[in-house]
Structures are given as structure tokens and as C-alpha cells.
Scaffold this motif. Structure first.
Motif, PDB file in Angstrom:
ATOM      1  N   LEU A  34      -4.931 -13.154 -12.634  1.00 31.86           N
ATOM      2  CA  LEU A  34      -5.128 -11.896 -11.930  1.00 31.86           C
ATOM      3  C   LEU A  34      -4.503 -10.780 -12.748  1.00 31.86           C
ATOM      4  O   LEU A  34      -3.388 -10.941 -13.248  1.00 31.86           O
ATOM      5  CB  LEU A  34      -4.438 -11.910 -10.560  1.00 31.86           C
ATOM      6  N   LEU A  35      -5.199  -9.683 -12.874  1.00 31.30           N
ATOM      7  CA  LEU A  35      -4.637  -8.456 -13.443  1.00 31.30           C
ATOM      8  C   LEU A  35      -4.892  -7.365 -12.418  1.00 31.30           C
ATOM      9  O   LEU A  35      -6.037  -6.963 -12.188  1.00 31.30           O
ATOM     10  CB  LEU A  35      -5.276  -8.100 -14.777  1.00 31.30           C
ATOM     11  N   LEU A  36      -3.832  -6.928 -11.765  1.00 33.97           N
ATOM     12  CA  LEU A  36      -3.949  -5.958 -10.689  1.00 33.97           C
ATOM     13  C   LEU A  36      -3.074  -4.752 -10.985  1.00 33.97           C
ATOM     14  O   LEU A  36      -1.922  -4.903 -11.386  1.00 33.97           O
ATOM     15  CB  LEU A  36      -3.507  -6.583  -9.361  1.00 33.97           C
ATOM     16  N   ALA A  37      -3.635  -3.580 -10.786  1.00 32.43           N
ATOM     17  CA  ALA A  37      -2.850  -2.347 -10.870  1.00 32.43           C
ATOM     18  C   ALA A  37      -2.793  -1.768  -9.464  1.00 32.43           C
ATOM     19  O   ALA A  37      -3.769  -1.819  -8.714  1.00 32.43           O
ATOM     20  CB  ALA A  37      -3.500  -1.371 -11.836  1.00 32.43           C
ATOM     21  N   TYR A  38      -1.637  -1.244  -9.117  1.00 33.73           N
ATOM     22  CA  TYR A  38      -1.472  -0.676  -7.780  1.00 33.73           C
ATOM     23  C   TYR A  38      -0.419   0.412  -7.834  1.00 33.73           C
ATOM     24  O   TYR A  38       0.322   0.545  -8.813  1.00 33.73           O
ATOM     25  CB  TYR A  38      -1.085  -1.766  -6.770  1.00 33.73           C
ATOM     26  N   GLN A  39      -0.383   1.203  -6.786  1.00 29.70           N
ATOM     27  CA  GLN A  39       0.593   2.279  -6.700  1.00 29.70           C
ATOM     28  C   GLN A  39       1.493   2.054  -5.497  1.00 29.70           C
ATOM     29  O   GLN A  39       1.189   1.244  -4.637  1.00 29.70           O
ATOM     30  CB  GLN A  39      -0.097   3.646  -6.613  1.00 29.70           C
ATOM     31  N   LYS A  40       2.576   2.791  -5.476  1.00 29.40           N
ATOM     32  CA  LYS A  40       3.472   2.758  -4.331  1.00 29.40           C
ATOM     33  C   LYS A  40       2.705   3.225  -3.096  1.00 29.40           C
ATOM     34  O   LYS A  40       1.865   4.118  -3.178  1.00 29.40           O
ATOM     35  CB  LYS A  40       4.655   3.694  -4.591  1.00 29.40           C
ATOM     36  N   SER A  41       2.980   2.637  -1.961  1.00 31.33           N
ATOM     37  CA  SER A  41       2.315   3.046  -0.729  1.00 31.33           C
ATOM     38  C   SER A  41       2.665   4.487  -0.386  1.00 31.33           C
ATOM     39  O   SER A  41       3.821   4.910  -0.499  1.00 31.33           O
ATOM     40  CB  SER A  41       2.732   2.143   0.428  1.00 31.33           C
ATOM     41  N   VAL A  42       1.648   5.227  -0.010  1.00 30.67           N
ATOM     42  CA  VAL A  42       1.795   6.614   0.431  1.00 30.67           C
ATOM     43  C   VAL A  42       0.936   6.790   1.684  1.00 30.67           C
ATOM     44  O   VAL A  42       0.193   5.893   2.063  1.00 30.67           O
ATOM     45  CB  VAL A  42       1.362   7.621  -0.669  1.00 30.67           C
ATOM     46  N   GLU A  43       0.999   7.943   2.287  1.00 29.36           N
ATOM     47  CA  GLU A  43       0.276   8.172   3.539  1.00 29.36           C
ATOM     48  C   GLU A  43      -1.224   7.895   3.403  1.00 29.36           C
ATOM     49  O   GLU A  43      -1.832   7.300   4.290  1.00 29.36           O
ATOM     50  CB  GLU A  43       0.501   9.610   4.004  1.00 29.36           C
ATOM     51  N   SER A  44      -1.818   8.284   2.299  1.00 35.68           N
ATOM     52  CA  SER A  44      -3.265   8.089   2.140  1.00 35.68           C
ATOM     53  C   SER A  44      -3.631   6.654   1.758  1.00 35.68           C
ATOM     54  O   SER A  44      -4.783   6.248   1.934  1.00 35.68           O
ATOM     55  CB  SER A  44      -3.830   9.068   1.120  1.00 35.68           C
ATOM     56  N   PHE A  45      -2.669   5.869   1.238  1.00 35.94           N
ATOM     57  CA  PHE A  45      -2.888   4.460   0.895  1.00 35.94           C
ATOM     58  C   PHE A  45      -1.715   3.643   1.416  1.00 35.94           C
ATOM     59  O   PHE A  45      -0.876   3.183   0.647  1.00 35.94           O
ATOM     60  CB  PHE A  45      -3.033   4.274  -0.618  1.00 35.94           C
ATOM     61  N   VAL A  46      -1.672   3.456   2.716  1.00 37.16           N
ATOM     62  CA  VAL A  46      -0.506   2.830   3.349  1.00 37.16           C
ATOM     63  C   VAL A  46      -0.336   1.363   2.977  1.00 37.16           C
ATOM     64  O   VAL A  46       0.765   0.826   3.057  1.00 37.16           O
ATOM     65  CB  VAL A  46      -0.525   2.997   4.890  1.00 37.16           C
ATOM     66  N   ASN A  47      -1.412   0.697   2.542  1.00 35.75           N
ATOM     67  CA  ASN A  47      -1.327  -0.725   2.205  1.00 35.75           C
ATOM     68  C   ASN A  47      -1.313  -0.980   0.701  1.00 35.75           C
ATOM     69  O   ASN A  47      -1.467  -2.122   0.270  1.00 35.75           O
ATOM     70  CB  ASN A  47      -2.508  -1.481   2.831  1.00 35.75           C
ATOM     71  N   ALA A  48      -1.143   0.049  -0.080  1.00 35.07           N
ATOM     72  CA  ALA A  48      -1.248  -0.088  -1.539  1.00 35.07           C
ATOM     73  C   ALA A  48      -0.313  -1.161  -2.098  1.00 35.07           C
ATOM     74  O   ALA A  48      -0.724  -1.980  -2.917  1.00 35.07           O
ATOM     75  CB  ALA A  48      -0.985   1.252  -2.215  1.00 35.07           C
ATOM     76  N   GLU A  49       0.927  -1.174  -1.660  1.00 36.76           N
ATOM     77  CA  GLU A  49       1.903  -2.122  -2.212  1.00 36.76           C
ATOM     78  C   GLU A  49       1.704  -3.554  -1.722  1.00 36.76           C
ATOM     79  O   GLU A  49       2.309  -4.475  -2.269  1.00 36.76           O
ATOM     80  CB  GLU A  49       3.327  -1.672  -1.890  1.00 36.76           C
ATOM     81  N   ASP A  50       0.861  -3.753  -0.732  1.00 38.82           N
ATOM     82  CA  ASP A  50       0.596  -5.111  -0.250  1.00 38.82           C
ATOM     83  C   ASP A  50      -0.032  -5.970  -1.338  1.00 38.82           C
ATOM     84  O   ASP A  50       0.009  -7.198  -1.261  1.00 38.82           O
ATOM     85  CB  ASP A  50      -0.324  -5.081   0.971  1.00 38.82           C
ATOM     86  N   ILE A  51      -0.587  -5.341  -2.351  1.00 39.59           N
ATOM     87  CA  ILE A  51      -1.216  -6.056  -3.458  1.00 39.59           C
ATOM     88  C   ILE A  51      -0.221  -7.003  -4.133  1.00 39.59           C
ATOM     89  O   ILE A  51      -0.575  -8.081  -4.580  1.00 39.59           O
ATOM     90  CB  ILE A  51      -1.776  -5.051  -4.490  1.00 39.59           C
ATOM     91  N   LYS A  52       1.038  -6.605  -4.192  1.00 40.64           N
ATOM     92  CA  LYS A  52       2.029  -7.436  -4.891  1.00 40.64           C
ATOM     93  C   LYS A  52       2.387  -8.708  -4.135  1.00 40.64           C
ATOM     94  O   LYS A  52       3.018  -9.597  -4.678  1.00 40.64           O
ATOM     95  CB  LYS A  52       3.287  -6.619  -5.204  1.00 40.64           C
ATOM     96  N   ASN A  53       1.954  -8.831  -2.895  1.00 37.50           N
ATOM     97  CA  ASN A  53       2.212 -10.029  -2.092  1.00 37.50           C
ATOM     98  C   ASN A  53       1.118 -11.056  -2.352  1.00 37.50           C
ATOM     99  O   ASN A  53       0.209 -11.230  -1.555  1.00 37.50           O
ATOM    100  CB  ASN A  53       2.283  -9.663  -0.604  1.00 37.50           C
ATOM    101  N   ILE A  54       1.226 -11.721  -3.471  1.00 40.08           N
ATOM    102  CA  ILE A  54       0.192 -12.663  -3.881  1.00 40.08           C
ATOM    103  C   ILE A  54       0.405 -14.015  -3.198  1.00 40.08           C
ATOM    104  O   ILE A  54       1.527 -14.367  -2.840  1.00 40.08           O
ATOM    105  CB  ILE A  54       0.177 -12.828  -5.418  1.00 40.08           C
ATOM    106  N   PRO A  55      -0.678 -14.765  -3.006  1.00 38.79           N
ATOM    107  CA  PRO A  55      -0.532 -16.080  -2.365  1.00 38.79           C
ATOM    108  C   PRO A  55       0.194 -17.075  -3.263  1.00 38.79           C
ATOM    109  O   PRO A  55       0.299 -16.880  -4.475  1.00 38.79           O
ATOM    110  CB  PRO A  55      -1.982 -16.512  -2.116  1.00 38.79           C
ATOM    111  N   ARG A  56       0.667 -18.142  -2.673  1.00 36.30           N
ATOM    112  CA  ARG A  56       1.411 -19.175  -3.412  1.00 36.30           C
ATOM    113  C   ARG A  56       0.569 -19.900  -4.448  1.00 36.30           C
ATOM    114  O   ARG A  56       1.110 -20.618  -5.283  1.00 36.30           O
ATOM    115  CB  ARG A  56       1.995 -20.191  -2.448  1.00 36.30           C
ATOM    116  N   THR A  57      -0.731 -19.722  -4.387  1.00 35.78           N
ATOM    117  CA  THR A  57      -1.603 -20.364  -5.379  1.00 35.78           C
ATOM    118  C   THR A  57      -1.473 -19.708  -6.751  1.00 35.78           C
ATOM    119  O   THR A  57      -2.014 -20.210  -7.727  1.00 35.78           O
ATOM    120  CB  THR A  57      -3.082 -20.327  -4.927  1.00 35.78           C
ATOM    121  N   TYR A  58      -0.728 -18.600  -6.824  1.00 35.56           N
ATOM    122  CA  TYR A  58      -0.521 -17.887  -8.086  1.00 35.56           C
ATOM    123  C   TYR A  58       0.966 -17.703  -8.374  1.00 35.56           C
ATOM    124  O   TYR A  58       1.760 -17.541  -7.462  1.00 35.56           O
ATOM    125  CB  TYR A  58      -1.189 -16.507  -8.049  1.00 35.56           C
TER     126      TYR A  58
END
Length: 80
Positions: A34-58
Motif C-alpha cells: 500500500l502507498l497512501l498519502a493523507y493529511q491531518k484531519s480537518v473540518e472539511s475532511f474529518v476522517n482523513a487520518e483514519d487512513i493510517k489505521n491499517i488492518p492487521r493484514t498489513y
């Protein structure tokens, strides 16, 4: 798996929670990496940081703030 690499540069982190959950539920199409880019969560993207919560399969290999854009991150993972 036939998928070597799943890439999302900010698109997934800017998506709503339902779309993020769908991709996670699909186990990133069983990609080897996986190669994922994401930003810190802000009002317009409240779930942005959830990307870093990867499943145990990785395993998390790299998760660092980008050099040039503050509060933005690259995450690289390998399938276990």
C-alpha cells in the motif's frame, strides 16, 4: 494476489467514511503493498487520518510527514 500495489494519494483520505470503510473491507484488493498519502484531519475532511489505521493484514513500513507539505503524510505498508 494479482495486485502488487494499491496507491491512493490523498483521494481516499478525502473520501467519506463509507468509502474508506469499503476499501478497507475489500482488504485493499489484497494488494501486496500500500502507498497512501493523507493529511491531518480537518473540518472539511474529518476522517482523513483514519487512513493510517491499517488492518492487521498489513505491516507498517513507513509513515512520515511529507518533507514539503506540513500536516501531510506518506504511509507505505507491506502485506503480512
Amino acid at each position: 494476489s494479482d495486485v502488487d500495489l494499491f496507491i491512493s494519494t490523498w483521494a481516499l483520505s478525502e473520501s467519506n467514511k463509507n468509502m474508506q470503510d469499503y476499501i478497507k473491507d475489500m482488504d485493499y484488493f489484497k494488494a501486496k503493498y500500500l502507498l497512501l498519502a493523507y493529511q491531518k484531519s480537518v473540518e472539511s475532511f474529518v476522517n482523513a487520518e483514519d487512513i493510517k489505521n491499517i488492518p492487521r493484514t498489513y505491516a507498517n513500513i513507513f509513515n512520515e510527514e511529507t518533507e514539503y507539505v506540513k500536516d501531510n503524510f506518506y504511509l507505505f505498508c507491506k502485506r503480512n
